[in-house]
Scaffold this active site. Structure first.
Site, PDB file in Angstrom:
ATOM      1  CG  HIS A 175      -1.855   1.130   1.352  1.00  0.00           C
ATOM      2  ND1 HIS A 175      -3.229   0.991   1.308  1.00  0.00           N
ATOM      3  CD2 HIS A 175      -1.624   2.453   1.519  1.00  0.00           C
ATOM      4  CE1 HIS A 175      -3.795   2.184   1.453  1.00  0.00           C
ATOM      5  NE2 HIS A 175      -2.848   3.083   1.586  1.00  0.00           N
ATOM      6  CD  GLU A 176       1.436   3.514   3.622  1.00  0.00           C
ATOM      7  OE1 GLU A 176       1.604   4.580   2.990  1.00  0.00           O
ATOM      8  OE2 GLU A 176       0.409   3.273   4.288  1.00  0.00           O
ATOM      9  CG  HIS A 210       0.439   6.169  -0.823  1.00  0.00           C
ATOM     10  ND1 HIS A 210      -0.658   6.445  -1.602  1.00  0.00           N
ATOM     11  CD2 HIS A 210      -0.045   5.689   0.354  1.00  0.00           C
ATOM     12  CE1 HIS A 210      -1.763   6.139  -0.929  1.00  0.00           C
ATOM     13  NE2 HIS A 210      -1.433   5.680   0.253  1.00  0.00           N
TER      14      HIS A 210
END
Lengths: 106, 234
Positions: free
Chosen positions: B113-114, B117
């Site tokens: 998920h990170e 980003h």
């Protein structure tokens, strides 16, 4: 290949098309596809692509059909206008060291 | 040092160790005895080496000039509440909440998920701090592509739903993520998510597909490794 006519490679190794077809038709993939899109996945194109791939490798034919199918896939993945402007290079501070020794401001 | 109001405006209050000295010195005995730092480091290493999702993102970032160094770009910290991680664009660091991640599968998802980003930050001019649409877009992508909304994860949260539930989940989690780090009303946040949803839900970079599970992620990895041959021959 160094001598003779240069034949283009197939976009993917033919076994990859077959493994995509098998994966597409698997229970879990169909389940997840329904979960995400509310409909069954359409897998037939992978099978056609596999057959065309084999044709391409054996008889150097069916190249157009396979290329058209792949270009359609690429178009599917790029059918939106991005929200943001793409960078020309990485952010300048990506590799800069962290300021661990920074003095405290009062 | 950002002011307390600024900290709240950008969600830094969830990550108290970001702008303050750490409670235990890095590498100290106190740190190993009283925090989950070591466990976090071990799980992070395992995720980077074995998760096909993480491996693809790391590879794609390296190709874009953002090679990820574990010690520079990841930080295991204690965080507030139930937040699992965050991406700090100001320092180009991914924060992993060592006090809230206790299972490898969870670590794999948070890292993925990170990294999404970080990948967005690397490849585009994402205005994390002043453009809520940009923030919403990256959150939609991260919820969509990391496995956050896979059926089994939603079922474990007792969110049962079948047809197109994935999309509802992505919307919901993107909304929650925005509300956690920005001081705006729920209705306003929902409106922003709606505005950008179609565009961002359909942006599957660098996977080329929505990876519903490890097999999809492995195939996506394979496609990525093969991309030169692929684009040369279509």
């Amino acid at each position: 290949a160094s001598n003779g006519p240069v034949w283009r490679n197939t976009p993917r190794v033919c076994e990859d098309y077959w493994s995509e077809f098998r994966h597409c038709k698997s229970f879990w993939n169909r389940f997840h596809h329904y979960y995400a899109f509310g409909a069954a996945p359409s897998c037939q194109q992978w099978k056609e692509d596999y057959n065309n791939c084999v044709e391409w490798e054996k008889n150097r034919s069916a190249t157009e059909a396979l290329q058209t199918s792949e270009r359609k896939r690429v178009a599917e993945q790029t059918k939106f206008t991005p929200l943001w402007k793409l960078r020309q290079g990485p952010p300048k501070d990506w590799h800069l060291p962290l300021n661990h020794g920074k003095p405290e401001d009062s | 040092q950002p002011s307390p109001k600024q900290e709240e405006d950008y969600g830094y209050d969830l990550f108290p160790e970001r702008n303050a000295p750490k409670k235990y010195k890095k590498g100290s005995i106190g740190e190993s005895l009283f925090t989950f730092s070591h466990k976090c480091q071990v799980m992070l290493q395992f995720a980077m080496e074995t998760s096909p999702y993480a491996k693809l993102l790391l590879s794609a970032m390296k190709s874009s000039g953002c090679k990820v160094f574990k010690d520079r770009h990841f930080s295991c910290e204690d965080c507030d509440g139930t937040v699992s991680g965050g991406f700090d664009a100001a320092s180009s660091q991914i924060v992993l909440c060592q006090n809230n991640i206790h299972q490898q599968a969870h670590m794999n998802r948070v890292v993925t998920h990170e990294l999404i980003h970080a990948f967005d930050h690397c490849r585009a001019h994402v205005d994390w701090f002043s453009n809520l649409r940009h923030l919403a877009c990256s959150e939609i992508r991260a919820a969509n592509l990391s496995g956050d909304c896979a059926f089994q994860n939603e079922a474990a949260r007792f969110n049962f739903g079948l047809e197109k539930h994935h999309q509802e989940c992505v919307r919901g989690r993107a909304l929650r993520s925005i509300l956690a780090v920005r001081n705006i009303g729920r209705e306003e946040a929902a409106k922003i998510v709606d505005e950008v949803f179609d565009t961002c839900f359909n942006d599957h970079a660098p996977f080329g597909r929505i990876p519903h599970g490890k097999k999809d992620a492995k195939f996506a990895c394979r496609d990525y490794e093969n991309r030169d041959r692929y684009y040369a021959n279509i």
